[in-house]
Design a protein around this motif. Structure first.
Motif, PDB file in Angstrom:
ATOM      1  N   VAL A  45       0.736  -0.978   0.427  1.00 52.20           N
ATOM      2  CA  VAL A  45       0.160   0.042  -0.154  1.00 52.20           C
ATOM      3  C   VAL A  45       1.188   1.200   0.053  1.00 52.20           C
ATOM      4  O   VAL A  45       0.493   2.380  -0.550  1.00 52.20           O
ATOM      5  N   HIS A  46       2.428   1.038   1.383  1.00 47.64           N
ATOM      6  CA  HIS A  46       2.726   2.449   0.565  1.00 47.64           C
ATOM      7  C   HIS A  46       3.271   2.711  -0.548  1.00 47.64           C
ATOM      8  O   HIS A  46       3.985   3.678  -1.532  1.00 47.64           O
ATOM      9  N   ARG A  47       3.410   1.695  -0.805  1.00 51.11           N
ATOM     10  CA  ARG A  47       4.145   1.835  -2.436  1.00 51.11           C
ATOM     11  C   ARG A  47       3.266   1.711  -3.531  1.00 51.11           C
ATOM     12  O   ARG A  47       3.726   2.600  -4.015  1.00 51.11           O
ATOM     13  N   GLN A  48       2.438   1.865  -4.085  1.00 50.02           N
ATOM     14  CA  GLN A  48       0.980   2.261  -5.197  1.00 50.02           C
ATOM     15  C   GLN A  48       1.346   3.941  -4.271  1.00 50.02           C
ATOM     16  O   GLN A  48       0.858   4.438  -5.646  1.00 50.02           O
ATOM     17  N   LEU A  49       0.504   3.952  -3.087  1.00 42.31           N
ATOM     18  CA  LEU A  49       0.438   5.579  -2.290  1.00 42.31           C
ATOM     19  C   LEU A  49       2.183   6.827  -2.758  1.00 42.31           C
ATOM     20  O   LEU A  49       1.811   7.492  -3.772  1.00 42.31           O
ATOM     21  N   GLU A  50       3.249   6.401  -2.501  1.00 41.98           N
ATOM     22  CA  GLU A  50       4.393   6.206  -3.491  1.00 41.98           C
ATOM     23  C   GLU A  50       4.117   6.755  -4.912  1.00 41.98           C
ATOM     24  O   GLU A  50       4.709   8.197  -5.235  1.00 41.98           O
ATOM     25  N   ARG A  51       3.648   5.898  -5.524  1.00 39.66           N
ATOM     26  CA  ARG A  51       4.255   5.943  -7.319  1.00 39.66           C
ATOM     27  C   ARG A  51       2.624   7.158  -7.328  1.00 39.66           C
ATOM     28  O   ARG A  51       2.935   7.379  -8.396  1.00 39.66           O
ATOM     29  N   MET A  52       1.264   6.372  -6.462  1.00 39.26           N
ATOM     30  CA  MET A  52       1.012   7.789  -6.924  1.00 39.26           C
ATOM     31  C   MET A  52       0.752   9.372  -6.519  1.00 39.26           C
ATOM     32  O   MET A  52       0.193   9.721  -7.650  1.00 39.26           O
ATOM     33  N   ARG A  53       1.551   9.521  -5.081  1.00 36.24           N
ATOM     34  CA  ARG A  53       1.843  10.877  -5.662  1.00 36.24           C
ATOM     35  C   ARG A  53       3.149  11.120  -6.861  1.00 36.24           C
ATOM     36  O   ARG A  53       3.163  11.894  -7.129  1.00 36.24           O
ATOM     37  N   GLU A  54       4.180  10.127  -6.731  1.00 35.55           N
ATOM     38  CA  GLU A  54       5.185  10.643  -8.059  1.00 35.55           C
ATOM     39  C   GLU A  54       4.461  11.199  -9.244  1.00 35.55           C
ATOM     40  O   GLU A  54       4.607  11.664 -10.303  1.00 35.55           O
ATOM     41  N   LEU A  55       3.421  10.204  -9.574  1.00 37.92           N
ATOM     42  CA  LEU A  55       2.465  10.057 -11.304  1.00 37.92           C
ATOM     43  C   LEU A  55       1.908  11.853 -11.114  1.00 37.92           C
ATOM     44  O   LEU A  55       1.901  12.722 -11.416  1.00 37.92           O
ATOM     45  N   ALA A  56       0.975  12.210 -10.006  1.00 35.60           N
ATOM     46  CA  ALA A  56       0.829  13.809  -9.412  1.00 35.60           C
ATOM     47  C   ALA A  56       1.625  14.112  -9.914  1.00 35.60           C
ATOM     48  O   ALA A  56       1.562  15.786 -10.823  1.00 35.60           O
ATOM     49  N   ASP A  57       2.956  14.537  -8.942  1.00 32.63           N
ATOM     50  CA  ASP A  57       4.021  15.183  -9.266  1.00 32.63           C
ATOM     51  C   ASP A  57       4.542  15.511 -10.697  1.00 32.63           C
ATOM     52  O   ASP A  57       4.681  16.628 -11.495  1.00 32.63           O
ATOM     53  N   ARG A  58       4.595  14.300 -11.511  1.00 32.56           N
ATOM     54  CA  ARG A  58       4.529  14.243 -12.699  1.00 32.56           C
ATOM     55  C   ARG A  58       3.648  14.363 -13.956  1.00 32.56           C
ATOM     56  O   ARG A  58       4.094  15.050 -14.679  1.00 32.56           O
ATOM     57  N   MET A  59       2.437  15.060 -13.317  1.00 34.64           N
ATOM     58  CA  MET A  59       1.546  15.022 -14.568  1.00 34.64           C
ATOM     59  C   MET A  59       1.464  16.344 -14.307  1.00 34.64           C
ATOM     60  O   MET A  59       1.303  17.435 -15.311  1.00 34.64           O
ATOM     61  N   ALA A  60       1.007  17.500 -13.481  1.00 33.53           N
ATOM     62  CA  ALA A  60       1.344  18.340 -12.889  1.00 33.53           C
ATOM     63  C   ALA A  60       3.101  19.399 -13.315  1.00 33.53           C
ATOM     64  O   ALA A  60       2.786  20.196 -13.993  1.00 33.53           O
ATOM     65  N   ALA A  61       4.144  19.064 -13.204  1.00 28.08           N
ATOM     66  CA  ALA A  61       5.350  19.036 -13.918  1.00 28.08           C
ATOM     67  C   ALA A  61       5.281  19.298 -15.686  1.00 28.08           C
ATOM     68  O   ALA A  61       5.989  19.913 -16.028  1.00 28.08           O
TER      69      ALA A  61
END
Length: 97
Positions: free
Chosen positions: A8-24
């Motif tokens: 779950v922590h890995r998935q949450l971190e990947r989701m945060r990374e995706l959000a950051d990359r999309m915002a960039a």
């Protein structure tokens, strides 16, 4: 339980990374004549606009068409970039399945 929590922590971190990359996401597109340069974000919103001195030689109609087509081209590329990010995310998620 520890394995589930780690997953779950890995998935949450990947989701945060995706959000950051999309915002960039930023895409810069310049018209063929070099008069208009548009920069859009990942949502296709115009975030910067540069006009060369050649803009004075365009009619209002030509300027409008150049501006709109350049910004639209940038937006299409931005959407494609976001789509690629989501596809990559989904492929990684499927592998972790």
């Amino acid at each position: 339980m520890d394995a589930l929590e780690a997953r779950v922590h890995r998935q949450l971190e990947r989701m945060r990374e995706l959000a950051d990359r999309m915002a960039a996401v930023r895409v810069r597109e310049t018209s063929a004549d070099g008069v208009v340069t548009a920069v859009v974000d990942g949502n296709g919103a115009l975030v910067d606009l540069e006009l060369s001195d050649g803009v004075a030689e365009l009619s209002p109609t030509d300027f409008e068409q150049t501006l709109v087509s350049t910004a639209a081209s940038a937006a299409r590329r931005a959407f494609a970039e976001r789509g690629a990010l989501v596809t990559g995310f989904n492929e990684e998620a499927a592998e972790d399945g």
